[in-house]
Design a protein around this motif. Sequence first.
Motif, PDB file in Angstrom:
ATOM      1  N   LYS A  57      -2.863   7.804   7.146  1.00 22.68           N
ATOM      2  CA  LYS A  57      -3.242   6.837   8.457  1.00 22.68           C
ATOM      3  C   LYS A  57      -4.620   6.214   8.030  1.00 22.68           C
ATOM      4  O   LYS A  57      -5.229   6.738   7.304  1.00 22.68           O
ATOM      5  CB  LYS A  57      -3.094   7.666   9.717  1.00 22.68           C
ATOM      6  N   ALA A  58      -4.937   5.366   8.689  1.00 18.64           N
ATOM      7  CA  ALA A  58      -6.418   4.987   8.678  1.00 18.64           C
ATOM      8  C   ALA A  58      -7.337   6.056   9.116  1.00 18.64           C
ATOM      9  O   ALA A  58      -8.440   5.880   8.445  1.00 18.64           O
ATOM     10  CB  ALA A  58      -6.624   3.512   9.886  1.00 18.64           C
ATOM     11  N   ASN A  59      -7.196   6.815  10.050  1.00 17.70           N
ATOM     12  CA  ASN A  59      -8.163   7.983  10.491  1.00 17.70           C
ATOM     13  C   ASN A  59      -8.099   8.882   9.301  1.00 17.70           C
ATOM     14  O   ASN A  59      -9.432   9.665   9.048  1.00 17.70           O
ATOM     15  CB  ASN A  59      -7.600   8.698  11.806  1.00 17.70           C
ATOM     16  N   THR A  60      -7.083   9.086   8.506  1.00 19.87           N
ATOM     17  CA  THR A  60      -7.038  10.167   7.725  1.00 19.87           C
ATOM     18  C   THR A  60      -7.750   9.640   6.225  1.00 19.87           C
ATOM     19  O   THR A  60      -8.518  10.431   5.705  1.00 19.87           O
ATOM     20  CB  THR A  60      -5.390  10.324   6.920  1.00 19.87           C
TER      21      THR A  60
ATOM     22  N   ASP B 128      -6.929   7.661  17.591  1.00 14.98           N
ATOM     23  CA  ASP B 128      -6.064   7.534  16.531  1.00 14.98           C
ATOM     24  C   ASP B 128      -5.757   5.939  16.074  1.00 14.98           C
ATOM     25  O   ASP B 128      -5.801   5.565  14.865  1.00 14.98           O
ATOM     26  CB  ASP B 128      -4.738   8.042  16.591  1.00 14.98           C
ATOM     27  N   THR B 129      -5.429   5.081  17.203  1.00 16.37           N
ATOM     28  CA  THR B 129      -5.482   3.841  17.105  1.00 16.37           C
ATOM     29  C   THR B 129      -6.480   2.865  17.111  1.00 16.37           C
ATOM     30  O   THR B 129      -6.490   1.667  17.271  1.00 16.37           O
ATOM     31  CB  THR B 129      -4.409   3.307  17.960  1.00 16.37           C
ATOM     32  N   LEU B 130      -7.785   3.288  17.028  1.00 15.55           N
ATOM     33  CA  LEU B 130      -9.079   2.775  17.244  1.00 15.55           C
ATOM     34  C   LEU B 130      -9.356   1.687  16.069  1.00 15.55           C
ATOM     35  O   LEU B 130      -9.675   0.701  16.206  1.00 15.55           O
ATOM     36  CB  LEU B 130     -10.286   3.639  17.497  1.00 15.55           C
ATOM     37  N   LEU B 131      -9.127   2.375  14.704  1.00 13.98           N
ATOM     38  CA  LEU B 131      -9.036   1.071  13.607  1.00 13.98           C
ATOM     39  C   LEU B 131      -7.889   0.615  13.323  1.00 13.98           C
ATOM     40  O   LEU B 131      -8.103  -0.685  12.914  1.00 13.98           O
ATOM     41  CB  LEU B 131      -9.303   1.977  12.349  1.00 13.98           C
ATOM     42  N   ALA B 132      -6.577   0.696  13.478  1.00 15.99           N
ATOM     43  CA  ALA B 132      -5.300   0.270  13.447  1.00 15.99           C
ATOM     44  C   ALA B 132      -4.298   0.486  14.285  1.00 15.99           C
ATOM     45  O   ALA B 132      -4.091   2.038  14.640  1.00 15.99           O
ATOM     46  CB  ALA B 132      -4.976   0.266  11.906  1.00 15.99           C
ATOM     47  N   ALA B 133      -3.451  -0.543  14.744  1.00 10.97           N
ATOM     48  CA  ALA B 133      -2.477  -0.032  15.968  1.00 10.97           C
ATOM     49  C   ALA B 133      -1.442   0.898  15.450  1.00 10.97           C
ATOM     50  O   ALA B 133      -1.141   1.851  16.249  1.00 10.97           O
ATOM     51  CB  ALA B 133      -1.963  -1.355  16.432  1.00 10.97           C
ATOM     52  N   ASP B 134      -0.746   0.704  14.325  1.00 11.53           N
ATOM     53  CA  ASP B 134       0.222   1.568  13.642  1.00 11.53           C
ATOM     54  C   ASP B 134       1.040   1.617  14.644  1.00 11.53           C
ATOM     55  O   ASP B 134       1.869   2.668  14.970  1.00 11.53           O
ATOM     56  CB  ASP B 134      -0.347   2.912  13.267  1.00 11.53           C
ATOM     57  N   ALA B 135       1.870   0.442  15.063  1.00  8.82           N
ATOM     58  CA  ALA B 135       2.907   0.540  16.300  1.00  8.82           C
ATOM     59  C   ALA B 135       4.191   1.015  15.773  1.00  8.82           C
ATOM     60  O   ALA B 135       4.927   1.442  16.724  1.00  8.82           O
ATOM     61  CB  ALA B 135       3.100  -0.867  16.832  1.00  8.82           C
ATOM     62  N   GLN B 136       4.557   1.103  14.706  1.00  9.48           N
ATOM     63  CA  GLN B 136       5.820   1.274  14.097  1.00  9.48           C
ATOM     64  C   GLN B 136       6.118   2.936  13.980  1.00  9.48           C
ATOM     65  O   GLN B 136       7.087   3.295  13.708  1.00  9.48           O
ATOM     66  CB  GLN B 136       5.977   0.734  12.591  1.00  9.48           C
ATOM     67  N   SER B 137       4.879   3.747  13.974  1.00 12.22           N
ATOM     68  CA  SER B 137       4.831   5.120  14.032  1.00 12.22           C
ATOM     69  C   SER B 137       5.276   5.880  15.106  1.00 12.22           C
ATOM     70  O   SER B 137       5.147   5.402  16.286  1.00 12.22           O
ATOM     71  CB  SER B 137       3.691   5.718  13.391  1.00 12.22           C
TER      72      SER B 137
ATOM     73  N   VAL C 210      -6.889   2.233   1.063  1.00 15.93           N
ATOM     74  CA  VAL C 210      -6.149   2.487   2.170  1.00 15.93           C
ATOM     75  C   VAL C 210      -6.583   1.789   3.570  1.00 15.93           C
ATOM     76  O   VAL C 210      -5.746   1.103   4.401  1.00 15.93           O
ATOM     77  CB  VAL C 210      -5.496   3.966   2.361  1.00 15.93           C
ATOM     78  N   LEU C 211      -7.817   2.012   3.743  1.00 18.71           N
ATOM     79  CA  LEU C 211      -8.515   1.320   4.870  1.00 18.71           C
ATOM     80  C   LEU C 211      -8.436  -0.076   4.611  1.00 18.71           C
ATOM     81  O   LEU C 211      -8.139  -0.798   5.731  1.00 18.71           O
ATOM     82  CB  LEU C 211      -9.972   1.885   4.821  1.00 18.71           C
ATOM     83  N   VAL C 212      -8.611  -0.719   3.726  1.00 20.01           N
ATOM     84  CA  VAL C 212      -8.593  -2.099   3.710  1.00 20.01           C
ATOM     85  C   VAL C 212      -7.054  -2.559   3.939  1.00 20.01           C
ATOM     86  O   VAL C 212      -6.878  -3.634   4.645  1.00 20.01           O
ATOM     87  CB  VAL C 212      -8.944  -2.577   2.130  1.00 20.01           C
ATOM     88  N   GLY C 213      -6.089  -1.728   3.386  1.00 18.51           N
ATOM     89  CA  GLY C 213      -4.743  -2.065   3.611  1.00 18.51           C
ATOM     90  C   GLY C 213      -4.428  -2.236   5.124  1.00 18.51           C
ATOM     91  O   GLY C 213      -3.774  -2.885   5.779  1.00 18.51           O
ATOM     92  N   TRP C 214      -5.005  -1.195   5.842  1.00 21.21           N
ATOM     93  CA  TRP C 214      -5.033  -0.980   7.190  1.00 21.21           C
ATOM     94  C   TRP C 214      -5.643  -2.062   8.108  1.00 21.21           C
ATOM     95  O   TRP C 214      -5.157  -2.569   9.135  1.00 21.21           O
ATOM     96  CB  TRP C 214      -5.205   0.091   7.863  1.00 21.21           C
ATOM     97  N   LEU C 215      -6.968  -2.490   7.912  1.00 19.65           N
ATOM     98  CA  LEU C 215      -7.714  -3.331   8.550  1.00 19.65           C
ATOM     99  C   LEU C 215      -7.431  -4.931   8.003  1.00 19.65           C
ATOM    100  O   LEU C 215      -7.586  -5.970   8.847  1.00 19.65           O
ATOM    101  CB  LEU C 215      -9.181  -3.100   8.136  1.00 19.65           C
ATOM    102  N   VAL C 216      -6.908  -5.261   6.992  1.00 21.79           N
ATOM    103  CA  VAL C 216      -6.483  -6.376   6.383  1.00 21.79           C
ATOM    104  C   VAL C 216      -5.176  -6.538   6.192  1.00 21.79           C
ATOM    105  O   VAL C 216      -4.598  -6.304   5.002  1.00 21.79           O
ATOM    106  CB  VAL C 216      -7.346  -6.957   5.408  1.00 21.79           C
ATOM    107  N   PRO C 217      -4.368  -6.682   7.121  1.00 26.54           N
ATOM    108  CA  PRO C 217      -2.660  -6.561   6.914  1.00 26.54           C
ATOM    109  C   PRO C 217      -2.082  -7.389   5.782  1.00 26.54           C
ATOM    110  O   PRO C 217      -0.994  -6.768   4.947  1.00 26.54           O
ATOM    111  CB  PRO C 217      -2.100  -7.156   8.208  1.00 26.54           C
ATOM    112  N   PRO C 218      -2.704  -8.539   5.449  1.00 24.96           N
ATOM    113  CA  PRO C 218      -1.967  -9.260   4.164  1.00 24.96           C
ATOM    114  C   PRO C 218      -2.273  -8.355   2.887  1.00 24.96           C
ATOM    115  O   PRO C 218      -1.475  -8.700   2.058  1.00 24.96           O
ATOM    116  CB  PRO C 218      -3.008 -10.689   4.272  1.00 24.96           C
ATOM    117  N   ILE C 219      -3.540  -8.047   2.814  1.00 22.10           N
ATOM    118  CA  ILE C 219      -3.654  -6.868   1.686  1.00 22.10           C
ATOM    119  C   ILE C 219      -2.765  -5.724   1.605  1.00 22.10           C
ATOM    120  O   ILE C 219      -2.040  -5.303   0.690  1.00 22.10           O
ATOM    121  CB  ILE C 219      -5.034  -6.374   1.666  1.00 22.10           C
ATOM    122  N   GLY C 220      -2.589  -5.190   2.962  1.00 23.75           N
ATOM    123  CA  GLY C 220      -1.323  -3.887   3.120  1.00 23.75           C
ATOM    124  C   GLY C 220      -0.059  -4.273   2.649  1.00 23.75           C
ATOM    125  O   GLY C 220       0.258  -3.550   2.025  1.00 23.75           O
TER     126      GLY C 220
END
Length: 464
Positions: free
Chosen positions: A60-63, A116-125, A39-49
């Motif tokens: 979420k990335a924090n989770t 919460d958005t320190l690791l990934a923006a997650d703008a859609q949530s 999940v962390l890789v999915g958040w940090l590397v969008p193509p993999i996500g």
Amino acid sequence: MQKRSPSEFSNRPDPAQLKTLAILQIVCEVLVLMVAAVVLVGWLVPPIGRLLPSGWDLMKANTALAAGCSAWSLALSQPRRSRSSLLVSRVLAVVVAVLAATSLAEYAFHLSVGLDTLLAADAQSQHPGRMSPQTAGAFALLSVVMICIRARKRPSSRVADFLLFSLCLLILTILSGYAFGAVHMFGITMSTRTSLQTLGSLMLLSFIAFARRAEYGSFSILLGNGIGGRIARIATPFALALPFALQAGSFLLSHSGTMTVQYATATMTSLAAMLAFGLVILLARRIDAQEREIRDLSLRDGLTGLYNRRGFFVLAEQALLLSQRSGSQFSVLFIDLDNLKLVNDTFGHDTGSIFLTDVADLLHQTFRKTDIIGRIGGDEFVVAGEAGEAEMEFASQRLQQAAAQRSAELGRPFPIGFSLGQVTSDANGSETLEDLLRDADHTMYRAKRLKKTQSAAEGRAVFA
């Protein structure tokens, strides 16, 4: 040195159970780390996500970071770890506590700290990067448990156990929400909820924490060697699974149109009553089996398997009373082994033990199952039961013949020899068991003195 009672040893965790749990804990830690890493890789590397299955971003990335830190913290807090490992474990637990507390504070005070958005923006949530309140609460409880994971002393041990109990309750509540469609029990909305991968990770982490606390805290009864521990291990799966299974059955019956709500409730209630009754029967049978095992341990001789002195007196006195009530004759045969000390001194105590077990085997083969056979001293055996003088005399002769045959076996270093003393009560007699044993003992000693006199006169060796 402080003495410990037997109950303290029976309450200690079973080493075999601890070994099995240790393996399961490692498996759970690896699974959580794998989920968190993906999940962390999915958040940090969008193509993999974009390659991951839909719904992965509900964790979420924090989770994922909190789950990974929790798994590492629990792995580093295992028994026999160094102090530095335990310190790192607690630091990771504090990181989890900060992540969870921040999310809870943001929900409570309607603010955004930005963590919460320190690791990934997650703008859609709706709440970018923020874990659900239920997830945050679970990680907050878990973080405190991890800090106190190896606490043994009160009150910290009690606090850790209480928080772990609360954590398990919260996770079961989230699971129930999913099972029965109660959205607000596992999130605020369907887009801000405890995802299935998060729930699975929390369940695995809670299992690890529970297994670890079972080594130190109040839950150690589940791993104990005693009757309580064994019964608890049988009852716990039923206690946890049965309510869910019954409610799920009622829900399916009523919503599928098979039954109305009233009929489904009545059916499940009846089933619950019978399942509970079946569980009571199962536990009662288990307790009864354990009770028999304990009784045998307290009444039987460990080497020969015969009744020990206490067991013989308990059962023989009852048998004597029954024979006196029925007007039957009751006989006692006293058996004293010849040369047991010499066998021990000449061939060693292992050979002496073989001597004793051989005699016990012969007694089992010669006498009836209803007769009470005991070893009441180092080299003293006794048989008691309802029998007349002629019956007991015949049994004694068969015993001597069997001993002679066993002694004649090729390679045996010593013969099986013994002296016998027999006494039979009157049909209407009032003798006590002590009286009969004393008389049989005197008869046996007369026979032993006569045997020694004859051996000395004939010049026979000790071992024929």
